[in-house]
Each structure stands twice: as structure tokens, then as C-alpha cells.
Design a protein around this motif. Structure first.
Motif, PDB file in Angstrom:
ATOM      1  N   ALA A 256     -41.635 -17.567   5.716  1.00 45.18           N
ATOM      2  CA  ALA A 256     -41.113 -16.537   6.447  1.00 45.18           C
ATOM      3  C   ALA A 256     -42.007 -15.925   7.582  1.00 45.18           C
ATOM      4  N   ALA A 257     -43.251 -16.191   7.530  1.00 44.43           N
ATOM      5  CA  ALA A 257     -44.465 -16.191   8.412  1.00 44.43           C
ATOM      6  C   ALA A 257     -44.037 -17.098   9.774  1.00 44.43           C
ATOM      7  N   ALA A 258     -43.589 -18.352   9.349  1.00 46.25           N
ATOM      8  CA  ALA A 258     -43.647 -19.314  10.105  1.00 46.25           C
ATOM      9  C   ALA A 258     -42.399 -19.372  10.819  1.00 46.25           C
ATOM     10  N   THR A 259     -41.259 -19.023  10.284  1.00 38.00           N
ATOM     11  CA  THR A 259     -39.883 -19.189  10.828  1.00 38.00           C
ATOM     12  C   THR A 259     -38.841 -18.112  10.518  1.00 38.00           C
ATOM     13  N   ALA A 260     -38.039 -17.802  11.186  1.00 38.98           N
ATOM     14  CA  ALA A 260     -37.018 -16.868  10.821  1.00 38.98           C
ATOM     15  C   ALA A 260     -35.955 -17.318  10.391  1.00 38.98           C
ATOM     16  N   ASN A 261     -35.872 -18.826  10.429  1.00 34.86           N
ATOM     17  CA  ASN A 261     -34.613 -19.376   9.962  1.00 34.86           C
ATOM     18  C   ASN A 261     -34.101 -19.143   8.490  1.00 34.86           C
ATOM     19  N   PRO A 262     -33.013 -18.454   8.136  1.00 39.36           N
ATOM     20  CA  PRO A 262     -32.759 -18.169   6.675  1.00 39.36           C
ATOM     21  C   PRO A 262     -32.689 -19.478   5.745  1.00 39.36           C
ATOM     22  N   LEU A 263     -32.241 -20.532   6.285  1.00 40.01           N
ATOM     23  CA  LEU A 263     -31.966 -21.846   5.640  1.00 40.01           C
ATOM     24  C   LEU A 263     -33.310 -22.239   4.849  1.00 40.01           C
ATOM     25  N   ALA A 264     -34.414 -22.241   5.971  1.00 41.47           N
ATOM     26  CA  ALA A 264     -35.732 -22.655   5.417  1.00 41.47           C
ATOM     27  C   ALA A 264     -36.382 -21.609   4.499  1.00 41.47           C
ATOM     28  N   ARG A 265     -36.093 -20.364   4.706  1.00 38.59           N
ATOM     29  CA  ARG A 265     -36.716 -19.066   3.645  1.00 38.59           C
ATOM     30  C   ARG A 265     -36.049 -19.487   2.284  1.00 38.59           C
ATOM     31  N   PHE A 266     -34.852 -19.806   2.300  1.00 37.68           N
ATOM     32  CA  PHE A 266     -34.164 -19.854   1.141  1.00 37.68           C
ATOM     33  C   PHE A 266     -34.669 -21.181   0.405  1.00 37.68           C
ATOM     34  N   ASN A 351     -40.731 -28.798   8.120  1.00 34.08           N
ATOM     35  CA  ASN A 351     -42.060 -28.873   8.033  1.00 34.08           C
ATOM     36  C   ASN A 351     -42.673 -27.593   7.673  1.00 34.08           C
ATOM     37  N   ALA A 352     -42.169 -26.354   8.144  1.00 35.78           N
ATOM     38  CA  ALA A 352     -42.405 -25.208   7.695  1.00 35.78           C
ATOM     39  C   ALA A 352     -42.749 -25.090   6.237  1.00 35.78           C
ATOM     40  N   VAL A 353     -41.715 -25.324   5.528  1.00 35.84           N
ATOM     41  CA  VAL A 353     -41.621 -25.218   3.999  1.00 35.84           C
ATOM     42  C   VAL A 353     -42.765 -26.022   3.389  1.00 35.84           C
ATOM     43  N   LEU A 354     -42.855 -27.458   3.946  1.00 33.31           N
ATOM     44  CA  LEU A 354     -43.804 -28.455   3.316  1.00 33.31           C
ATOM     45  C   LEU A 354     -45.348 -27.850   3.660  1.00 33.31           C
ATOM     46  N   ALA A 355     -45.366 -27.303   5.056  1.00 35.05           N
ATOM     47  CA  ALA A 355     -46.734 -27.053   5.230  1.00 35.05           C
ATOM     48  C   ALA A 355     -47.173 -25.567   4.215  1.00 35.05           C
ATOM     49  N   ALA A 356     -46.320 -24.906   4.152  1.00 36.37           N
ATOM     50  CA  ALA A 356     -46.405 -23.759   3.157  1.00 36.37           C
ATOM     51  C   ALA A 356     -46.775 -23.991   1.719  1.00 36.37           C
ATOM     52  N   ASP A 357     -46.126 -25.292   1.269  1.00 41.92           N
ATOM     53  CA  ASP A 357     -46.245 -25.749  -0.012  1.00 41.92           C
ATOM     54  C   ASP A 357     -47.646 -26.439  -0.085  1.00 41.92           C
ATOM     55  N   HIS A 358     -47.876 -27.274   0.738  1.00 39.17           N
ATOM     56  CA  HIS A 358     -48.973 -28.407   0.688  1.00 39.17           C
ATOM     57  C   HIS A 358     -50.131 -28.091   1.584  1.00 39.17           C
ATOM     58  N   GLY A 359     -50.035 -27.261   2.680  1.00 39.10           N
ATOM     59  CA  GLY A 359     -50.747 -27.045   3.546  1.00 39.10           C
ATOM     60  C   GLY A 359     -50.715 -27.698   5.033  1.00 39.10           C
ATOM     61  N   GLU A 360     -51.046 -27.000   5.785  1.00 40.16           N
ATOM     62  CA  GLU A 360     -50.452 -27.494   7.264  1.00 40.16           C
ATOM     63  C   GLU A 360     -51.591 -28.885   7.488  1.00 40.16           C
TER      64      GLU A 360
END
Length: 413
Positions: A256-266, A351-360
Motif C-alpha cells: 500500500a505504501a508503494a502503490t495505490a493500485n487496488p489490484l496490487a493491494r488485494f 514487483n511492488a508485491v514481490l518486493a514487499a514479500d521478499h525485499g527490494e
């Protein structure tokens, strides 16, 4: 034809009525935040009188009068002050009274939380605050107006969303009334629950929404797939933050901090949803949770009917979040990049989701440069193949050219 607010107010005052701005506008005004849409409430006039004064107003309310009227150039809702009485289950189970004797204080009494139960009287802009909403706004507290809170079960989700959106604390009475909503929440239309979820995903810190529902003991009823993540332990060397629920909430907030895209957040919310189905005997490991996650999401969709693009984005991330950073072969990388390109989720959000999960720092080069690489891959067309090639040979040529693009790109870095 539009009218000005002062013309609107003067006309109703001359007819013996009063006009108020109600709801979130007043709350946001006190918070020092630019208010959004204006909703008006009219007190002390007959509906027939209103229609005579404003013949262009369009009636949209059925159970009680709500009109759309263009005021100061904006299409605004105008409702009549009303009282409500619970007569049945769910959000349809109310009888409304809306004659000229109903006061603004009675109208505000039926609302959910005190921060939403204030009005701004026009034209003098006097704040009407019979239930302490101003003090609660200053104290940053979510508190119910009355026991009527529990009569509409979806208010439990709204209170959680307010807490997440404004980052306010939740009063213990609010938690109590939220839990009282549990029985009726089981029978609520699923589209109402999805609507609240979609709004909660838009706030700066969405995890607070789910934490609040958990603390009110209703998360298992409204979103059991998320509730099932609680207590699912993980290997400490990889996940010192705790169980799968805590991890998912952290990934959600980072996304959520990286993107406002609701699909990515879900997608971030559900990326590890398969861990909720892990057998206790396997813990703290979650082998195959990506494949299991697809099944869990499918069951959720059967119950709630997740919008198509949300489901597609979530399926992509669930299926690929474990393997995307481990791919070695160019063909597999091409396959994934083209899969992302065909999805509703742009690669930057993936990438925003993967970075949040694994680290940038864990994102592989082909993903970090994925937008440019994908454009190059898609620039290879069959009509560019040598003229002597036919049928399957053209497909093989396209594959070879795309493989060269990946290898040359990575070799040149």
C-alpha cells in the motif's frame, strides 16, 4: 439548472425549514482535511414543498426520500431528516419516519459513530454535535452513537474501516457492539462485505482494518480465509515477524505504501492465503501453499464473487510469488513476463508485491527491468520472420528471438 447553496438554503428557510451539511464533510472539516462531497439534510419541511421549490430534483431514494440536486455546480444528495426503527434482519429491516417533526438531532442519533454524527447548520455554519463527535475527533476515538450501532451489521466493517482510514483507536464499547453484529453478519449480502473490503484496501494502512475485525471477533465470519492465517507459524529464520497473518499484514501495508493500485493491494493481502490451509503437522513449513492458495481463492470467489480483475491479479501473484525470483532459464522468464503483460496487473505493481514479500534487493534483474524487456519481447512479430519459414517454424523463430533478447540483456548488464 444549478442553483447556489445560499439560494438553496434561503428557499427552504422561507418555507420554514432548516438545512444542514451532514456526515463525513463535517468530520473532515474538523480534522483539517479537505472535505469531499457535500451531503445535505433538510429538517422541518414536507416532501411536497421541497418538490415544488426544486422541480428539477431527481428522487433516488425508495425507502425514504433522497434527491439529487445540482448545487454550486456539483450533483449533491439531499435527504430529509429521519428516524429509523429496527423491524427485521439485515440492512433492509428498518422502518423510516421522515415527516417535518423529525429533528436533526434525531437524524444524527441513527448514525453509526459519533465522528459521523455531526452536522453543519447553514448558512451560519454552526456545528451541531449532540453526541460528542467533535471531542472524539480530537481524541481520535471511534465510538458508537448508541446501541443502535449493532442494528446494521455492516457497521462493524465500517467502524474498522474508519479506524484504519483515520488511524483512530477503537473504543471498547465499539468492539462490544461490533461483536454483537456477528450473528447477522453471517447472512449479509456478500456484495456489501466486498464493498467495505474494497474501500478498506484504499486506506493508507489497510492492515488496521483486519486487525480491528480480529479484535472484535468477527474476522472469522466476514473473511474466514484471512482469519485462517492466524496462528499459522512460519520458519523463524525467514519470518521473524510471526505467523502468516502478521506476515500478510506487513506485506499488505508495504504494498500500500508503494502503490495505490487496488489490484496490487488485494493481491498482497491474499498472496500467502494458501498458508491458512496448511495442516498443523506440516507447520512451520508451508510446502505447496501457492497451489493451495489458488484453491482457497476459488472457494472465496464462490462465496463472494470477487471482481474479475481482482481475481486475475490475485491468481497471478499467488501462483508466481514463490518462483518468480528463482527462475534461471530464459524461456521461463519470458513466459512469466508475457503472463504478467496479459494480466490486469502492471509489472510495476507485481514487483511492488514481490518486493514487499521478499525485499527490494531480492528482485531479479529481469523483473526490475521488466517493463523494458516486455516491450522488446512484444516487438517480435511473426511477420518479421524470414520469408522461407512456415507454420511451427515461425513460432520457433519468435521463441528464439525472444530468448536472445533476454540473454543479450542480462549478458550486457
Amino acid at each position: 439548472m444549478a442553483i447556489s447553496e445560499i439560494e438553496f438554503v434561503n428557499a427552504l428557510q422561507e418555507a420554514g425549514g432548516n438545512v444542514y451539511i451532514v456526515g463525513g464533510f463535517v468530520r473532515d472539516l474538523l480534522r483539517g482535511v479537505r472535505p469531499k462531497d457535500k451531503d445535505y439534510c433538510v429538517e422541518g419541511v414536507e416532501e411536497e414543498t421541497f418538490c415544488r421549490l426544486f422541480p428539477k430534483a431527481e428522487k433516488v431514494g425508495r425507502a425514504f426520500p433522497v434527491y439529487l440536486l445540482r448545487i454550486d455546480g456539483d450533483m449533491c444528495e439531499v435527504a430529509f431528516a429521519r428516524k429509523e426503527k429496527k423491524i427485521g434482519g439485515g440492512y433492509h429491516g428498518f422502518a423510516a419516519k421522515y415527516d417535518p417533526t423529525v429533528t436533526i438531532a434525531e437524524d444524527l442519533f441513527r448514525r453509526d459513530t459519533t465522528i459521523n454524527a455531526m452536522a453543519l447548520k447553514l448558512p451560519q455554519r454552526e456545528i451541531i454535535d449532540p453526541y460528542g463527535g467533535r471531542a472524539d475527533t480530537e481524541r481520535k476515538i471511534i465510538r458508537p452513537v448508541s446501541r443502535h450501532f449493532a442494528e446494521d451489521p455492516v457497521r462493524a466493517l465500517r467502524a474498522a474501516r474508519q479506524a484504519a482510514e483515520f488511524q483512530f483507536a477503537v473504543d471498547k464499547t465499539t468492539f462490544l457492539y461490533m461483536h454483537e453484529c456477528a450473528a447477522e453478519l453471517k447472512n449479509e449480502p456478500q456484495e456489501r462485505l466486498w464493498h467495505e473490503l474494497s474501500l478498506a484496501l484504499a486506506v493508507p494502512c489497510p492492515s488496521l482494518f483486519f486487525a480491528c475485525l480480529r479484535d472484535a471477533n468477527v474476522l472469522d465470519i466476514v473473511f474466514p480465509e484471512i482469519f485462517d492465517l492466524i496462528g499459522k507459524t512460519q520458519p523463524k529464520e525467514y519470518h521473524p515477524e510471526g505467523d502468516a497473518f502478521n506476515h500478510s499484514m506487513i506485506v499488505l501495508d508495504k504494498t500500500a505504501a508503494a502503490t495505490a493500485n487496488p489490484l496490487a493491494r488485494f493481491a498482497a493481502l491474499v498472496h500467502d492465503i494458501g498458508k491458512g490451509a496448511t495442516a498443523k503437522s506440516m507447520l512451520p513449513h508451508h510446502y505447496g501453499h501457492d497451489k493451495e492458495g489458488l484453491l482457497v481463492l476459488a472457494r472465496w470467489n464462490t462465496r463472494m464473487k470477487i471482481p474479475r480483475n481482482f481475481k486475475k491479479a490475485a491468481n497471478l501473484v499467488i501462483a508466481e510469488h514463490m518462483r518468480a525470483h528463482t527462475l534461471k532459464h530464459a524461456e521461463k522468464k519470458i513466459e512469466l513476463l508475457l503472463k504478467i503483460a496479459a494480466s490486469p496487473l502492471p509489472i510495476a505493481e507485481f514487483n511492488a508485491v514481490l518486493a514487499a514479500d521478499h525485499g527490494e534487493g531480492e528482485l531479479p534483474l529481469y523483473l526490475r527491468e521488466g517493463e523494458e524487456l516486455t516491450a522488446r519481447l512484444l516487438s517480435v512479430h511473426g511477420e518479421d520472420a524470414p520469408k522461407e519459414l512456415r507454420g511451427e517454424q515461425i513460432g520457433l523463430w519468435i521463441k528464439q528471438q525472444r530468448t536472445k533478447i533476454i540473454k543479450n540483456f542480462e549478458g550486457g548488464q
